[in-house]
Enzyme design. Structure first.
Site, mmCIF file in Angstrom:
data_model
loop_
_atom_site.group_PDB
_atom_site.id
_atom_site.type_symbol
_atom_site.label_atom_id
_atom_site.label_comp_id
_atom_site.label_asym_id
_atom_site.label_seq_id
_atom_site.Cartn_x
_atom_site.Cartn_y
_atom_site.Cartn_z
ATOM 1 N N LYS A 199 -20.791 -5.608 4.505
ATOM 2 C CA LYS A 199 -19.931 -5.167 3.401
ATOM 3 C C LYS A 199 -19.618 -6.321 2.456
ATOM 4 O O LYS A 199 -19.627 -6.150 1.233
ATOM 5 C CB LYS A 199 -18.637 -4.554 3.950
ATOM 6 C CG LYS A 199 -18.849 -3.245 4.700
ATOM 7 C CD LYS A 199 -17.550 -2.558 5.056
ATOM 8 C CE LYS A 199 -16.786 -3.223 6.167
ATOM 9 N NZ LYS A 199 -15.615 -2.436 6.614
ATOM 10 N N GLU A 254 0.828 -1.201 0.000
ATOM 11 C CA GLU A 254 0.000 0.000 0.000
ATOM 12 C C GLU A 254 0.862 1.251 0.000
ATOM 13 O O GLU A 254 1.780 1.388 0.808
ATOM 14 C CB GLU A 254 -0.932 0.019 1.208
ATOM 15 C CG GLU A 254 -1.828 1.253 1.241
ATOM 16 C CD GLU A 254 -2.876 1.182 2.328
ATOM 17 O OE1 GLU A 254 -3.671 0.222 2.279
ATOM 18 O OE2 GLU A 254 -2.877 2.054 3.213
ATOM 19 N N HIS A 261 -7.966 3.357 -3.426
ATOM 20 C CA HIS A 261 -8.886 3.526 -2.306
ATOM 21 C C HIS A 261 -9.970 4.518 -2.703
ATOM 22 O O HIS A 261 -9.751 5.409 -3.528
ATOM 23 C CB HIS A 261 -8.154 4.054 -1.077
ATOM 24 C CG HIS A 261 -7.283 3.037 -0.415
ATOM 25 N ND1 HIS A 261 -7.133 2.960 0.952
ATOM 26 C CD2 HIS A 261 -6.510 2.055 -0.919
ATOM 27 C CE1 HIS A 261 -6.303 1.974 1.256
ATOM 28 N NE2 HIS A 261 -5.915 1.423 0.134
ATOM 29 N N THR A 282 -3.739 4.920 -1.298
ATOM 30 C CA THR A 282 -4.765 5.511 -0.446
ATOM 31 C C THR A 282 -5.390 6.744 -1.103
ATOM 32 O O THR A 282 -4.883 7.271 -2.101
ATOM 33 C CB THR A 282 -4.203 5.899 0.926
ATOM 34 O OG1 THR A 282 -3.190 6.896 0.745
ATOM 35 C CG2 THR A 282 -3.616 4.693 1.626
ATOM 36 N N GLY A 302 -14.292 5.690 5.479
ATOM 37 C CA GLY A 302 -13.352 6.779 5.707
ATOM 38 C C GLY A 302 -13.453 7.320 7.117
ATOM 39 O O GLY A 302 -14.452 7.136 7.814
#
Length: 290
Positions: A168, A17, A77, A48, A108
């Protein structure tokens, strides 16, 4: 290739990431880190997305650059913070036009200065709503969502946190990537709880090597991750940067080895746009793209 397909190999797939640099020099430095990280045969990279869409364009610039340098799949993201449904759809259309492969779909964090998330008018309040939008309107994107081994800081209980995670997944998420943790037992408990809840998608542990103890304390406090007392004691007794780097990387390497022994399908590394720690902890390990 979907996200799930990376985890069907008998080998432990890895991913990295990144975050969007603020300057051209930062982007140049990131390109060098990407090239070094690519030597470890990652399955994909993620980038991100800043609160309130503050790095929207830069995030897509980064994933385009990663794809250009590596030829690998990339994930952007996307958060609900500060965005209407129309703005989210606009971002997703832009991501599709730039050949982004995956989306890491997140609610978020609350805006800076606030301890409570509030949806904007015409926006989403929960991550599962964003997942459902992407699943229904942009089915070309495979999706990851976040899981919390030590329970999300806003959750009323571990059970409610798992129920939210299942919503989710049921809305269309393909894999779960966890928040960082420093005690593998927390991850194993979380994984077992997910299975008991009926969650069957791959659950990928997220690892952030501790290379600076004060920075690690700050990051851990933000996400309510506990730093083991033995690690904290060892690192706090010597503030020499090289010493702290070596201790932290050794801890992350031991985490990695233990996770592999316990048959994780993959590991996601938060590298903070630097390659040195990840390169040292992965050197010599038999990890490759799934």
């Amino acid at each position: 290739m979907t996200l799930v397909s990376h985890y069907k190999s008998s080998r432990c797939a890895i991913s990295f990431e990144l975050f969007p640099p603020k300057t051209a020099a930062g982007m140049d430095a990131l390109a060098k880190s990407i090239e070094q990280l690519n030597q470890f045969s990652p399955s994909y990279f993620t980038c991100t997305y800043g609160a309130g869409g503050s790095t929207r364009d830069t995030t897509l610039d980064v994933v385009e650059k990663v794809k250009e340098l590596t030829g690998l799949p990339v994930a952007s993201h996307l958060t609900c913070v500060g965005s209407t449904v129309e703005q989210l759809e606009s971002f997703l259309q832009d991501a599709a036009s730039r050949s982004v492969d995956y989306i890491v779909a997140l609610r978020g964090d609350p805006p800076q200065g606030s301890d409570q998330f509030e949806a904007v008018e015409g926006g989403f309040r929960y991550a599962n709503e964003l997942v459902e939008l992407i699943h229904d309107r942009f089915p070309q994107f495979s999706m990851a969502v976040a899981g919390y081994p030590e329970v999300h800081q806003e959750a009323t209980s571990a059970k409610s946190d798992l129920e939210n995670l299942k919503r989710k997944v049921d809305a269309g998420a393909d894999i779960i990537i966890t928040q960082l943790f420093y005690n593998n037992d927390d991850f194993y408990r979380f994984r077992d709880a997910c299975v008991a809840e009926g969650i069957s998608v791959p659950i990928i542990p997220g690892i952030l090597p501790v290379t600076n103890f004060k920075q690690a304390e700050r990051i851990a406090s933000m996400c309510k991750a506990e730093i083991p007392s033995t690690l904290a004691k060892t690192m706090s007794q010597n503030d020499d940067p090289k010493y702290q780097f070596n201790v932290g990387v050794d801890h992350a390497r031991n985490q990695t080895l233990n996770l592999i022994e316990n048959q994780v399908e993959g590991i996601h590394y938060y590298v903070l746009n630097k390659s040195e720690a990840a390169a040292k902890l992965l050197n010599g390990l038999e990890l490759a793209a799934g």
